[in-house]
Motif scaffolding. Structure first.
Motif: not given
Ligand code: NAP
Length: 329
Positions: A8, A135, A36, A51, A34
């Motif tokens: 990420g 998860k 987001s 993916d 890259g």
């Molecule tokens: N928000 C909350 O309140 C909350 C609560 C509990 C737990 N969580 C957990 O906290 C974490 C949040 O993570 P986050 O804030 O970093 O956001 P995220 O939306 O989970 O995104 C994380 C990264 O995934 C990458 N990504 C997406 N599709 C991809 C692909 N096909 N290949 C490679 N990379 C990919 C994105 O980058 P690119 O799009 O640039 O590829 C982004 O940098 C998650 O694990 C979520 O389940 C969140």
């Protein structure tokens, strides 16, 4: 100083983790598409698509002192990352969620509470139980592949700058606009949040000292009323008047709890208050330090202003919806 890999790094929590690791002097590699956003200045981006089968092959076998995986909706992503990188990683953090728990109502539960059934596939974006199940499966895979080096972080509601969900930010944005603002008449409802910067700081500090185990990672238990009081005191306009509206009136008007369009964020039905009343004392004892809500509110408001306070929101009431409620409650 160590070599860190953040799976990420282009948005919100994973970006904050990368920024924190850099600030503490580590070399940081981020692996993402890259799409987001940009990685923090000073981090290297390895472009990967998780993916695609073998999407992490560019990194296979590289040695990292710490790997942080935030894989949100895909068990396959977790498994593939472990396959490519766990044998050579000194420490592994998997960011999970409090949505793994089967009992969303009970207050004060710890990490030993019963979990929803594991799921290896399904659409977690539309079904919270599938999200939790994915998860659960991810956590189990991490423990199997790297149990002696693994930290599982069951995050609560993550708030603060960069939040794309528009949830917590609704309140600072709304209170800063002032005037008569609808709030749920549920001041005593439990509430619990964690600032993204505090969670990131803890994840990096934990990786540095090799902390292992499973933790509910959120702030201290408080109430919705106390959170909204603190937001109002920090960023509320001088003419702000909070107008409590009864939950049954809100429900009858089609206002949803927690998140999404036409909602009042952070408001929860009794069936779900347990997700914001977890026992976070073990995480605090392991070093998770949470800043005052006021500080999170100020930073969230800055982020909201950058996005535009008048934009169509992913969560909260529109001015028209709110005005209808105030006129015809
Ligand atoms: N928000 C909350 O309140 C909350 C609560 C509990 C737990 N969580 C957990 O906290 C974490 C949040 O993570 P986050 O804030 O970093 O956001 P995220 O939306 O989970 O995104 C994380 C990264 O995934 C990458 N990504 C997406 N599709 C991809 C692909 N096909 N290949 C490679 N990379 C990919 C994105 O980058 P690119 O799009 O640039 O590829 C982004 O940098 C998650 O694990 C979520 O389940 C969140």
């Amino acid at each position: 100083m160590g070599r860190w890999l953040v799976l990420g790094g282009t948005r919100f929590l994973s970006r904050a983790v990368a920024a924190e690791a850099l600030a503490r002097g580590h070399e940081v590699v981020c692996a993402a598409r890259g799409e987001s956003g940009a990685v923090p200045e000073g981090a290297a981006l390895v472009v990967v698509d998780r993916d695609v089968p073998g999407g992490l092959d560019a990194l296979r076998g590289e040695r990292f002192d710490a790997v942080v995986d935030v894989a949100r909706m895909s068990y396959a992503w977790v498994r593939d990352a472990l396959d490519a990188l766990a044998p050579t990683a000194a420490h592994w953090t998997f960011v999970s969620t409090v949505s793994v728990y089967a009992d969303a109502a009970a207050l004060g539960q710890g990490v030993d509470g019963p979990l929803v059934p594991r799921r290896e596939s399904g659409d977690g974006a539309t079904d919270p139980e599938v999200y939790g199940g994915l998860k659960v499966a991810g956590e189990q895979a991490v423990r199997e592949a790297a149990g002696d080096r693994a930290l599982v972080v069951r995050a609560g509601l993550i708030c603060g700058p960069g939040d794309g969900s528009d949830r917590f930010g609704y309140w600072p944005a709304r209170f800063a606009r002032g005037g008569r603002a609808v709030v749920p008449d549920a001041a005593d409802q439990p509430a619990q949040i964690v600032d993204v910067r505090d969670l990131a700081a803890w994840i990096v500090a934990a990786g540095e000292r090799g902390l292992t185990g499973t933790f509910d990672a959120s702030g201290p238990r408080t109430t919705l009323g106390a959170v909204l009081d603190e937001v109002a005191a920090a960023v509320g306009a001088a003419d702000l008047e909070r107008v409590p509206v009864a939950p049954d009136v809100l429900a009858a008007a089609g206002v949803g709890p927690w998140a999404g369009p036409s909602s009042l964020p952070l408001w929860l039905p009794a069936s779900h208050v347990g997700i914001v009343a977890r026992d976070t004392a073990p995480a605090a004892a392991a070093g998770l330090r949470c800043r005052p809500v006021a500080d999170t509110a100020r930073a969230a408001l800055e982020h909201e202003r950058a996005l535009g306070l008048d934009r169509e929101r992913r969560a909260g009431l529109s001015p028209a919806e709110e005005s209808r409620l105030l006129t015809h409650p």
